[in-house]
Scaffold this active site. Structure first.
Site, PDB file in Angstrom:
ATOM      1  N   CYS A   5       1.311  -3.461 -12.235  1.00  7.76           N
ATOM      2  CA  CYS A   5       1.919  -3.698 -10.377  1.00  7.76           C
ATOM      3  C   CYS A   5       1.170  -4.853 -10.149  1.00  7.76           C
ATOM      4  CB  CYS A   5       1.097  -1.839 -10.107  1.00  7.76           C
ATOM      5  SG  CYS A   5       1.598  -1.064 -10.529  1.00  7.76           S
ATOM      6  N   HIS A  62      -0.273  -4.210  -2.300  1.00  5.50           N
ATOM      7  CA  HIS A  62       0.194  -3.368  -3.603  1.00  5.50           C
ATOM      8  C   HIS A  62       0.325  -1.403  -3.267  1.00  5.50           C
ATOM      9  CE1 HIS A  62       1.486  -0.830  -7.342  1.00  5.50           C
ATOM     10  NE2 HIS A  62       0.887  -1.074  -7.056  1.00  5.50           N
ATOM     11  N   ASN A 113       4.893   4.395  -5.589  1.00  2.00           N
ATOM     12  CA  ASN A 113       4.636   2.897  -6.024  1.00  2.00           C
ATOM     13  C   ASN A 113       5.668   2.038  -7.187  1.00  2.00           C
ATOM     14  OD1 ASN A 113       3.537   1.340  -8.244  1.00  2.00           O
ATOM     15  ND2 ASN A 113       1.724   2.612  -8.146  1.00  2.00           N
TER      16      ASN A 113
HETATM   17  O1  UT7 Z   1      -0.474   0.946  -9.607  1.00  2.00           O
HETATM   18  C1  UT7 Z   1      -1.883   1.036  -9.632  1.00  2.00           C
HETATM   19  C2  UT7 Z   1      -2.565   2.463 -10.397  1.00  2.00           C
HETATM   20  N1  UT7 Z   1      -2.229   3.896 -10.174  1.00  2.00           N
HETATM   21  C3  UT7 Z   1      -2.777   3.801  -8.781  1.00  2.00           C
HETATM   22  O2  UT7 Z   1      -3.354   2.877  -8.403  1.00  2.00           O
HETATM   23  C4  UT7 Z   1      -2.697   5.594  -8.798  1.00  2.00           C
HETATM   24  C5  UT7 Z   1      -4.236   5.581  -8.867  1.00  2.00           C
HETATM   25  N2  UT7 Z   1      -4.846   7.468  -8.623  1.00  2.00           N
HETATM   26  C6  UT7 Z   1      -4.335   7.911  -7.664  1.00  2.00           C
HETATM   27  O3  UT7 Z   1      -3.310   7.624  -6.517  1.00  2.00           O
HETATM   28  C7  UT7 Z   1      -4.228   9.255  -7.599  1.00  2.00           C
HETATM   29  O4  UT7 Z   1      -6.144   9.341  -8.745  1.00  2.00           O
HETATM   30  C8  UT7 Z   1      -3.624  10.391  -7.696  1.00  2.00           C
HETATM   31  C9  UT7 Z   1      -3.052  10.791  -6.553  1.00  2.00           C
HETATM   32  C10 UT7 Z   1      -2.774  10.057  -9.231  1.00  2.00           C
HETATM   33  C11 UT7 Z   1      -4.547  11.727  -7.929  1.00  2.00           C
HETATM   34  O5  UT7 Z   1      -5.388  12.206  -6.717  1.00  2.00           O
HETATM   35  P1  UT7 Z   1      -6.609  13.272  -6.798  1.00  2.00           P
HETATM   36  O6  UT7 Z   1      -7.129  13.340  -5.270  1.00  2.00           O
HETATM   37  O7  UT7 Z   1      -7.605  11.657  -7.759  1.00  2.00           O
HETATM   38  O8  UT7 Z   1      -6.564  13.661  -7.553  1.00  2.00           O
HETATM   39  P2  UT7 Z   1      -6.877  14.726  -8.850  1.00  2.00           P
HETATM   40  O9  UT7 Z   1      -6.211  13.656 -10.175  1.00  2.00           O
HETATM   41  O10 UT7 Z   1      -8.042  14.570  -8.836  1.00  2.00           O
HETATM   42  O11 UT7 Z   1      -6.362  15.823  -9.096  1.00  2.00           O
HETATM   43  C12 UT7 Z   1      -6.623  16.813  -8.007  1.00  2.00           C
HETATM   44  C13 UT7 Z   1      -5.889  17.900  -8.561  1.00  2.00           C
HETATM   45  C14 UT7 Z   1      -5.999  18.589  -9.661  1.00  2.00           C
HETATM   46  O12 UT7 Z   1      -5.882  20.420  -9.970  1.00  2.00           O
HETATM   47  P3  UT7 Z   1      -7.470  20.107 -10.404  1.00  2.00           P
HETATM   48  O13 UT7 Z   1      -7.659  19.609 -12.167  1.00  2.00           O
HETATM   49  O14 UT7 Z   1      -8.281  20.001  -9.406  1.00  2.00           O
HETATM   50  O15 UT7 Z   1      -7.749  22.376 -10.738  1.00  2.00           O
HETATM   51  C15 UT7 Z   1      -4.838  19.027 -10.490  1.00  2.00           C
HETATM   52  O16 UT7 Z   1      -4.181  18.997 -11.828  1.00  2.00           O
HETATM   53  O17 UT7 Z   1      -4.808  18.164  -8.190  1.00  2.00           O
HETATM   54  C16 UT7 Z   1      -3.930  18.336  -9.318  1.00  2.00           C
HETATM   55  N3  UT7 Z   1      -2.459  17.468  -9.057  1.00  2.00           N
HETATM   56  C17 UT7 Z   1      -1.792  17.886  -8.560  1.00  2.00           C
HETATM   57  N4  UT7 Z   1      -0.979  19.238  -7.919  1.00  2.00           N
HETATM   58  C18 UT7 Z   1      -0.089  18.899  -6.849  1.00  2.00           C
HETATM   59  C19 UT7 Z   1      -2.046  16.622  -9.978  1.00  2.00           C
HETATM   60  N5  UT7 Z   1      -0.810  16.138  -9.667  1.00  2.00           N
HETATM   61  C20 UT7 Z   1      -0.638  17.020  -8.760  1.00  2.00           C
HETATM   62  C21 UT7 Z   1       0.680  16.950  -8.120  1.00  2.00           C
HETATM   63  N6  UT7 Z   1       1.635  18.770  -7.192  1.00  2.00           N
HETATM   64  N7  UT7 Z   1       1.674  16.107  -8.110  1.00  2.00           N
END
Ligand code: UT7
Length: 326
Positions: free
Chosen positions: A113, A253, A283
């Protein structure tokens, strides 16, 4: 001291637009979750016959047209990509051939990225060292090919596309303040391989002999991203002695709207000065900054003479920032 001046921008997106609802029809996810957690509404996905070189060549041709230059004016081609057409030759060499040129150096830059900012840094060094006169710097990805379409935590986040810029080596005019002259004013790049486990692809030609799939610990990457991005932005500002208020536009980004907002907040920059395309592009890895830059140049927001801060963070970890007077 010569510097690298931006002559034109271009971009290319695949025709197929996939909405969050389209993904919710085949994955346990929802439009509401994706919008709320990422700001993403839709992404473009390349069809099976479209490769990274196809998108890169289209973006490069648009950047050349914007610069008013024929391909023959280019003597350096860089493609930042994590999704090359082939293990070799480099996608940049394929792009060079398709543009109908040969002879100058052409190679890929692998910094995921952050790849576009890395490639800008490489091009800038080569131009200023006199190794080339005019460079095409392209960020291009078919990232959809690296996704595990069963993994909702990553499949919803990415898209395909390409963006390109033409840079030319120029001697800046005699000026009281060289920072007022057009060109790249500063670039800082970083990497820290200790975090490989948080964001990587679990395959490759030298290990598994397969392409592999993207794996990410999203929450941890998020935390590192905001910290590293704010810190490297301060570095380029300190290097030039310019205050944060001098920045007309941030072109970040586009990984997640919440990362973009948190970084802007940390820097003390209002969102009105941030170019956001993540809602429509998702992304696109190395393509995201040149895609956003081109969108804002074409709609007239970014104009000649304005100061842009480009910043990115990605797998490796790698991260970097550049200050560009357009
Ligand atoms: O390009 C550079 C690299 N990438 C990034 O910069 C991405 C960095 N990270 C992020 O953008 C965010 O961390 C995410 C968008 C990936 C995730 O958001 P979050 O607020 O950090 O959520 P989380 O990973 O803490 O997950 C929260 C909940 C989980 O459920 P539990 O364990 O709390 O019950 C996940 O299982 O959301 C669940 N979850 C989803 N639910 C519905 C994860 N993906 C999904 C989904 N739909 N697609």
């Amino acid at each position: 001291m010569p510097r690298s001046v931006l002559l034109g921008t271009g971009s290319a997106l695949p025709a197929t637009r996939v909405t969050n609802d389209d993904l919710a029809a085949r994955l346990d996810t929802s439009d509401a979750w994706i919008r709320e957690r990422t700001g993403i509404v839709a992404r473009r996905i390349a069809d099976a016959s479209t490769t990274t070189a196809d998108l890169a060549t289209e973006a490069a041709a648009a950047a050349l047209a914007a610069a008013g230059l024929p391909p023959q004016a280019i003597d350096l081609v860089l493609v930042a990509t994590a999704t090359p057409d082939l293990t070799f030759p480099a996608t940049a060499v394929r792009v060079q051939a398709r543009l109908g040129i040969a002879g100058g150096p052409a190679f890929d830059v692998a910094a995921v990225c952050s790849g576009f900012v890395y490639a800008l840094g490489v091009a800038d060094s080569m131009l200023r060292a006199g190794q080339a006169t005019r460079a095409l710097v392209i960020g291009a990805e078919t990232f959809s090919r690296l996704l595990d379409w069963e993994d909702r935590s990553t499949a919803v986040l990415f898209g395909d596309g390409a963006g390109a810029v033409v840079l030319e080596r120029r001697d800046p005019p005699e000026a009281d303040d060289v920072r007022a002259a057009r060109g790249l004013l500063a670039i800082r790049l970083h990497a820290d391989g200790r975090h490989e486990g948080l964001l990587h692809v679990d395959g490759g030609p030298g290990s598994t002999g397969t392409v592999g799939k993207l794996r990410m610990a999203g929450r941890e990457v998020f935390r590192h991203a905001v910290h590293n991005l704010a810190s490297v932005c301060h570095e380029v500002l300190e290097e030039t002695g310019l205050p944060i208020a001098a920045i007309d536009w941030v072109v970040p980004h586009q990984a997640n709207l919440r990362i973009i907002e948190a970084t802007a907040r940390k820097l003390g920059l209002p969102m009105e000065r941030v170019v956001v395309t993540v809602h429509e592009h998702a992304n696109t890895s190395a393509a995201s900054i040149p895609l956003a830059l081109d969108a804002a140049v074409r709609d007239g927001r970014i104009r000649e003479g304005q100061l842009c801060l480009l910043e990115a963070m990605g797998g490796g970890f790698t991260w970097g920032a550049a200050l560009l007077r357009v």
